[in-house]
Scaffold this motif. Structure first.
Motif, PDB file in Angstrom:
ATOM      1  N   ASP A   9      -3.602   8.464   5.206  1.00 60.33           N
ATOM      2  CA  ASP A   9      -2.370   8.670   4.843  1.00 60.33           C
ATOM      3  C   ASP A   9      -2.498   9.234   3.257  1.00 60.33           C
ATOM      4  OD1 ASP A   9      -1.346   7.547   6.754  1.00 60.33           O
ATOM      5  OD2 ASP A   9      -0.789   5.573   5.682  1.00 60.33           O
ATOM      6  N   HIS A  21       0.424   8.909   1.521  1.00 63.38           N
ATOM      7  CA  HIS A  21       1.347   8.285   0.562  1.00 63.38           C
ATOM      8  C   HIS A  21       0.810   6.770   0.148  1.00 63.38           C
ATOM      9  CE1 HIS A  21       2.251   7.424   5.118  1.00 63.38           C
ATOM     10  NE2 HIS A  21       2.034   6.207   4.579  1.00 63.38           N
ATOM     11  N   LYS A  22      -0.358   6.650   0.291  1.00 60.72           N
ATOM     12  CA  LYS A  22      -1.015   5.487  -0.215  1.00 60.72           C
ATOM     13  C   LYS A  22      -1.758   5.768  -1.632  1.00 60.72           C
ATOM     14  CE  LYS A  22      -0.824   2.588   4.037  1.00 60.72           C
ATOM     15  NZ  LYS A  22      -1.419   2.182   5.186  1.00 60.72           N
ATOM     16  N   GLY A  30       0.939   6.582   9.016  1.00 58.21           N
ATOM     17  CA  GLY A  30      -0.367   6.240   9.718  1.00 58.21           C
ATOM     18  C   GLY A  30      -0.065   5.538  10.967  1.00 58.21           C
ATOM     19  N   SER A  31       0.939   4.787  11.228  1.00 55.03           N
ATOM     20  CA  SER A  31       0.940   4.095  12.505  1.00 55.03           C
ATOM     21  C   SER A  31       1.351   5.539  13.508  1.00 55.03           C
ATOM     22  CB  SER A  31       2.296   3.349  12.349  1.00 55.03           C
ATOM     23  OG  SER A  31       2.239   2.403  11.296  1.00 55.03           O
ATOM     24  N   GLN A  47       0.784  -1.437   0.012  1.00 52.34           N
ATOM     25  CA  GLN A  47       0.013   0.098  -0.030  1.00 52.34           C
ATOM     26  C   GLN A  47       0.922   1.304   0.094  1.00 52.34           C
ATOM     27  OE1 GLN A  47      -1.556  -2.006   3.449  1.00 52.34           O
ATOM     28  NE2 GLN A  47      -3.385  -0.809   3.016  1.00 52.34           N
ATOM     29  N   ASP A  51      -9.493   4.469  11.202  1.00 58.06           N
ATOM     30  CA  ASP A  51      -8.284   4.478  10.504  1.00 58.06           C
ATOM     31  C   ASP A  51      -8.499   4.344   9.096  1.00 58.06           C
ATOM     32  OD1 ASP A  51      -5.945   3.675   9.847  1.00 58.06           O
ATOM     33  OD2 ASP A  51      -5.470   1.994  11.062  1.00 58.06           O
TER      34      ASP A  51
HETATM   35  C1  LIG Z   1      -0.927   1.348   6.008  1.00 55.67           C
HETATM   36  C2  LIG Z   1      -1.997   1.198   6.988  1.00 55.67           C
HETATM   37  C3  LIG Z   1      -1.612   1.716   8.276  1.00 55.67           C
HETATM   38  C4  LIG Z   1      -0.048   2.099   8.616  1.00 55.67           C
HETATM   39  O1  LIG Z   1       0.174   3.405   8.221  1.00 55.67           O
HETATM   40  P1  LIG Z   1       1.774   3.545   7.843  1.00 55.67           P
HETATM   41  O2  LIG Z   1       1.658   4.967   7.096  1.00 55.67           O
HETATM   42  O3  LIG Z   1       2.224   2.623   6.952  1.00 55.67           O
HETATM   43  O4  LIG Z   1       2.190   3.638   9.055  1.00 55.67           O
HETATM   44  C5  LIG Z   1      -2.523   1.846   9.336  1.00 55.67           C
HETATM   45  N1  LIG Z   1      -3.793   1.383   9.312  1.00 55.67           N
HETATM   46  C6  LIG Z   1      -4.077   0.788   8.042  1.00 55.67           C
HETATM   47  C7  LIG Z   1      -5.536   0.517   7.932  1.00 55.67           C
HETATM   48  C8  LIG Z   1      -3.401   0.791   6.827  1.00 55.67           C
HETATM   49  O5  LIG Z   1      -3.691   0.283   6.035  1.00 55.67           O
END
Ligand SMILES: *Cc1c(COP(=O)(O)O)cnc(C)c1O
Length: 478
Positions: free
Chosen positions: A301, A303-304, A153-154, A80, A272
């Motif tokens: 995010d 960046h996804k 996102g973490s 992702q 989330d």
């Molecule tokens: C990718 C993802 C994260 C983590 O985000 P990062 O930017 O990789 O730290 C958290 N929650 C969900 C649902 C995700 O898909």
């Protein structure tokens, strides 16, 4: 100063790299032993001697680029992580040259203004009130939205739960967690949620799993009984976490019903949306996030699905005051009364030195427009649907759930180990790059269709290749 000349060399090398990747002239990935890479790049000699510039710089970059995983390659269907638009990369370059650590306004007024603006853009997509740009209207009487951009996102999930704790247990900052504080979350929540619970010192046993359907989506009908049981045991909920969408299979939780449930109980709802909140841009897919505005906080995010280079994640809250009051700290050299025409983000995040992440996203949006981004998201989601129908029709292949996003899981008939071995073979070949996950205790192969150049044909070739590779295993290993 050699900057412009050296930068030009780097850009030329990157330009060739992008063209090769897009044309699929080179393997999508090639996993050499780490020690060989250190040798090939002559890392030790290079730092010993210094002066890496001009032709030697070009040579170094050329070699380095052969050791990268090519996200722009149409067979990149693994993770992702955005295939970034180059405009975002130029933003990263501008950030690095100017190095404006914009956590305080005086260290980057332009970067702060863009971050403030982009936060307001995210807020309005969710349906929350944007913050005033006239600083004299910024006050603690009104409940407009707020947010901050951070590295992933973490981290945004961790900060969201900190904000939620500040509401559920206001004296926790001073006295530590009260006993019996729990978090309600589906088992399919991203691992960063469990990690945040660990970091918050609540212990993993504090996660109360929510009932889910066979796609892993929260069952709203079961919320009440889970909640009542928790309360009868003398526990107090910090928050409820919902996925939009889930990481493993990309399924959206029913936010409308969950939102009502949480509002009735004054329970903090954290959505989330690291991956899937970007569907808010698409008129077609926006209904997947129906009533997201009922949440208290959202992780999103860029960046996804927003074609922005890593990292650029937004933590967003419906009421800015909750975020503004979470980190109750003094650092007299940074936090002090001052007269300024702008805004400090420093009290909203873990970071002290903070990168101006808004510029990367802004430049991508400025290049493609919202419509351009939305069209790509729709295209990627549609491709997952087509691939689902096609794969399910192939003898020996099956998908566990119908996709709701651009994430698609499938497996070929055989053991869990076979799926892993097949992926290892694929990666060793370097023609296709896919990921894997477990879902409902079964191992799956997993596609994240995030590259706009990936077509159904690539997926069809992949499936044929997997069928062929399986035949190479002796029957007892299948
Ligand atoms: C990718 C993802 C994260 C983590 O985000 P990062 O930017 O990789 O730290 C958290 N929650 C969900 C649902 C995700 O898909």
């Amino acid at each position: 100063m050699a900057f412009a000349a050296d930068a030009d060399r780097v850009i030329q090398a990157l330009d060739r790299y992008l063209k090769e990747s897009i044309a699929a002239d080179k393997p999508v990935l090639s996993l050499e032993p780490l020690g060989n890479i250190i040798e090939d790049l002559r890392l030790a000699d290079t730092i010993q001697n210094g002066g890496l510039s001009e032709e030697r710089l070009s040579a170094f970059v050329e070699t380095y680029l052969t050791k990268t995983t090519r996200l722009h390659h149409p067979a990149y269907m693994a993770h992702q992580v955005a295939v970034p638009h180059y405009a975002g990369a130029l933003g990263a370059l501008i950030n690095s040259v100017t190095n404006n650590a914009m956590a305080i306004y005086e260290m980057g007024p332009g970067a702060t203004a863009i971050e403030y603006f982009m936060i307001n853009w995210f807020l309005s997509k969710i349906g929350w009130e944007p913050a005033p740009t006239d600083m004299s209207a910024y006050n603690s009487q009104s409940a407009f939205g707020g947010g901050v951009l951070m590295h992933g996102g973490s981290l945004a999930n961790l900060c969201a739960l900190l904000v939620a704790r500040q509401q559920a247990a206001p004296d926790a900052w001073e006295n530590g967690n009260p006993p019996a504080l729990v978090l309600l979350a589906p088992a399919g929540a991203h691992y960063s949620i469990a990690r945040a619970v660990g970091i918050l010192g609540m212990g993993q046993k504090a996660i109360v799993p929510l009932a889910v359907d066979d796609r892993g989506a929260i069952k709203p009908d079961c919320l009440k009984s889970t909640y009542d049981r928790m309360r009868d045991q003398g526990k107090r909920a910090l928050a409820l976490v919902a996925n939009a969408c889930s990481t493993a299979v990309g399924i959206y939780d029913p936010l409308d019903e969950i939102g009502d449930f949480c509002q009735e109980r004054n329970l903090w709802l954290h959505v989330d949306g690291a991956h899937g909140a970007s569907a808010l841009l698409s008129p077609q897919h926006r209904p997947l996030l129906k009533d997201i505005h009922k949440a208290n906080s959202v992780t999103w995010d860029a960046h996804k699905l927003l074609q922005t280079p890593i990292l650029c994640a937004a933590l967003l809250v419906r009421d800015h005051r909750h975020l503004d009051h979470t980190f109750q700290q003094d650092a007299s050299y940074l936090f002090h009364e001052k007269e300024q025409p702008g805004f400090d983000f420093i009290h909203r995040t873990v970071e002290c030195t903070k990168a101006g992440l808004g510029l990367k996203l802004f430049l991508v949006l400025a290049a493609l427009g919202e419509k351009g981004l939305a069209d790509t998201i729709e295209k990627q989601y549609a491709l997952a649907q087509q691939a689902y129908t096609w794969i399910n029709d192939q003898e020996g292949f099956s998908c566990p759930v119908a996709p709701q996003s651009n994430i698609l899981c499938f497996r070929i008939e055989g053991s869990d180990t076979l799926q892993l071995k097949l992926r290892d073979r694929l990666l060793a070949q370097g023609r296709f790059y896919i990921s894997t996950t477990t879902f409902n205790d079964t191992r799956y192969l997993r596609l994240v269709l995030i590259n706009p150049l990936t077509k159904l044909e690539h997926i069809q070739q992949l499936i044929k290749e997997i069928g062929k590779l399986k035949k190479e295993f002796p029957s007892k290993e299948r």
